[in-house]
Design a protein around this motif. Structure first.
Motif, short mmCIF file in Angstrom:
data_model
loop_
_atom_site.label_atom_id
_atom_site.label_comp_id
_atom_site.label_asym_id
_atom_site.label_seq_id
_atom_site.Cartn_x
_atom_site.Cartn_y
_atom_site.Cartn_z
N GLU A 240 48.67 25.70 6.43
CA GLU A 240 48.48 24.61 5.98
C GLU A 240 48.94 23.63 6.94
O GLU A 240 49.97 24.01 7.57
CB GLU A 240 48.89 24.30 4.56
CG GLU A 240 48.33 22.89 3.99
CD GLU A 240 48.95 22.85 2.75
OE1 GLU A 240 48.93 21.42 2.19
OE2 GLU A 240 49.25 23.86 1.98
N ASP A 241 48.06 22.52 7.59
CA ASP A 241 48.67 21.48 8.25
C ASP A 241 49.32 20.44 7.61
O ASP A 241 49.11 19.34 7.63
CB ASP A 241 47.37 20.80 9.14
CG ASP A 241 46.52 21.87 9.95
OD1 ASP A 241 47.38 22.96 10.40
OD2 ASP A 241 45.51 21.63 10.25
N THR A 242 50.80 20.80 7.19
CA THR A 242 51.60 20.16 6.71
C THR A 242 52.90 20.34 7.18
O THR A 242 53.27 21.38 7.56
CB THR A 242 51.71 20.17 5.07
OG1 THR A 242 51.88 21.49 4.66
CG2 THR A 242 50.34 19.60 4.67
N LYS B 14 43.19 24.54 -0.65
CA LYS B 14 43.08 23.44 -1.36
C LYS B 14 42.15 22.29 -0.79
O LYS B 14 42.19 22.15 0.26
CB LYS B 14 44.84 22.65 -1.32
CG LYS B 14 45.93 23.49 -2.00
CD LYS B 14 47.16 22.92 -1.66
CE LYS B 14 48.21 23.97 -2.12
NZ LYS B 14 49.52 23.46 -1.74
N ASP B 15 41.52 21.76 -1.67
CA ASP B 15 40.51 20.92 -1.65
C ASP B 15 41.30 19.61 -0.77
O ASP B 15 42.26 19.38 -1.29
CB ASP B 15 39.60 20.35 -2.75
CG ASP B 15 38.59 21.62 -3.13
OD1 ASP B 15 38.68 22.62 -2.36
OD2 ASP B 15 38.00 21.35 -4.20
N GLY B 16 40.70 19.10 0.22
CA GLY B 16 41.13 17.91 0.93
C GLY B 16 42.33 18.36 1.99
O GLY B 16 42.73 17.18 2.51
N LYS B 17 42.32 19.63 2.24
CA LYS B 17 43.67 19.98 2.95
C LYS B 17 43.01 20.62 4.29
O LYS B 17 41.85 21.04 4.15
CB LYS B 17 44.29 21.13 2.28
CG LYS B 17 45.24 20.39 1.23
CD LYS B 17 46.40 19.56 1.65
CE LYS B 17 47.14 19.04 0.44
NZ LYS B 17 48.24 17.98 0.80
N SER B 18 43.68 20.46 5.24
CA SER B 18 43.40 21.31 6.59
C SER B 18 44.21 22.43 6.95
O SER B 18 45.34 22.35 6.70
CB SER B 18 43.60 20.05 7.78
OG SER B 18 42.54 19.08 7.34
N TYR B 19 43.82 23.39 7.61
CA TYR B 19 44.54 24.77 7.81
C TYR B 19 44.07 24.89 9.38
O TYR B 19 43.24 24.63 9.90
CB TYR B 19 43.98 25.63 7.04
CG TYR B 19 44.31 25.51 5.60
CD1 TYR B 19 45.26 25.92 5.01
CD2 TYR B 19 43.38 24.43 4.91
CE1 TYR B 19 45.76 25.71 3.62
CE2 TYR B 19 43.52 24.19 3.44
CZ TYR B 19 44.81 24.95 2.75
OH TYR B 19 45.04 24.69 1.62
N LYS C 2 40.46 25.38 13.23
CA LYS C 2 40.82 24.35 12.31
C LYS C 2 39.91 24.16 11.19
O LYS C 2 38.64 24.01 11.40
CB LYS C 2 41.15 22.86 12.82
CG LYS C 2 41.66 22.09 11.82
CD LYS C 2 42.11 20.52 12.56
CE LYS C 2 42.53 19.72 11.36
NZ LYS C 2 42.83 18.26 11.92
N ASP D 108 38.75 22.31 7.91
CA ASP D 108 38.99 21.08 7.07
C ASP D 108 38.10 21.37 5.76
O ASP D 108 36.84 21.54 5.69
CB ASP D 108 38.36 19.69 7.77
CG ASP D 108 39.10 19.26 9.11
OD1 ASP D 108 40.45 19.23 8.78
OD2 ASP D 108 38.63 19.09 9.98
N ASN E 19 40.84 28.26 -5.08
CA ASN E 19 41.71 26.91 -5.10
C ASN E 19 43.29 27.45 -5.51
O ASN E 19 43.49 28.20 -6.09
CB ASN E 19 41.32 25.92 -6.14
CG ASN E 19 40.11 25.08 -5.44
OD1 ASN E 19 39.08 25.19 -6.05
ND2 ASN E 19 40.39 24.53 -4.50
#
Length: 190
Positions: A51-53, A76-81, A138, A140, A190
């Motif tokens: 996850e891009d966090t 997770k919806d709305g997240k980027s990986y 990536k 999205d 999810n």
């Protein structure tokens, strides 16, 4: 007068045709030795999903070819990986062989029941045609679950005549020609 179509000649002709057909069908482009990554040598396709966090670590999802069992990747919806694809032959990493022969390979990411945008990232997999194989991407995620039992079908294509990395239907990437070197399915949740 000797007849051309006697039983002995027909048997010889069938034997020659059978041998010729067998020799041609067992090779891709003239010689098995030309294939840098024979399909039967790939045993695993591994996706490293991060996850891009800040502080997130990559999680490994290992698809074992022919062994049954499908890994589930939670998104997770709305997240980027950031996702890296690795290929193994038993304990040996075969990913470098794909990079070394990058002009002969291309990955297709098909999400038929999800809304996920795939961007191919810089790396050592830039082909002569300017396209990337897709070893690092990536994702999205707009919607992971857009239908019953969402999944990713990941396909490694060998020697496509041409490639396109744009979205085609539900898949990111399409090819003209080529053959499947490996294919994996991952469930999504999810």
């Amino acid at each position: 007068m000797k007849t051309l179509f006697n039983t002995k000649n027909i048997i010889r002709l069938l034997a020659v045709l059978l041998i010729t057909f067998t020799a041609i069908s067992c090779q891709r482009d003239g010689s098995v030795a030309e294939d840098d990554l024979p399909q039967e040598e790939l045993t695993n396709i591994i996706l490293l999903v991060k996850e891009d966090t800040p502080g997130a670590t990559a999680i490994e999802y290992n698809y074992s070819i022919g062994a049954g069992g499908i890994p589930t990747i939670p998104l997770k919806d709305g997240k980027s990986y950031t996702v890296e694809a690795k290929f193994r032959n038993g304990n040996e990493d075969a990913t470098q062989e794909i990079i070394d022969a990058k002009d002969e390979h291309f990955l297709i990411f098909d999400f038929p029941k999800s809304n996920i945008t795939v961007t191919r990232l810089d790396g050592g997999d830039l082909r002569k045609d300017g396209k990337r194989v897709g070893l690092k991407t990536k994702w999205d995620v707009t919607q992971t679950v857009g239908g019953t039992a969402p999944f990713l079908k990941l396909t490694l294509i060998h020697e496509p005549q041409s490639v396109n990395d744009a979205k085609a239907g539900t898949a990111w990437g399409s090819v003209v020609g080529g053959e499947t070197d490996a294919e994996a399915t991952y469930n999504l949740s999810n």
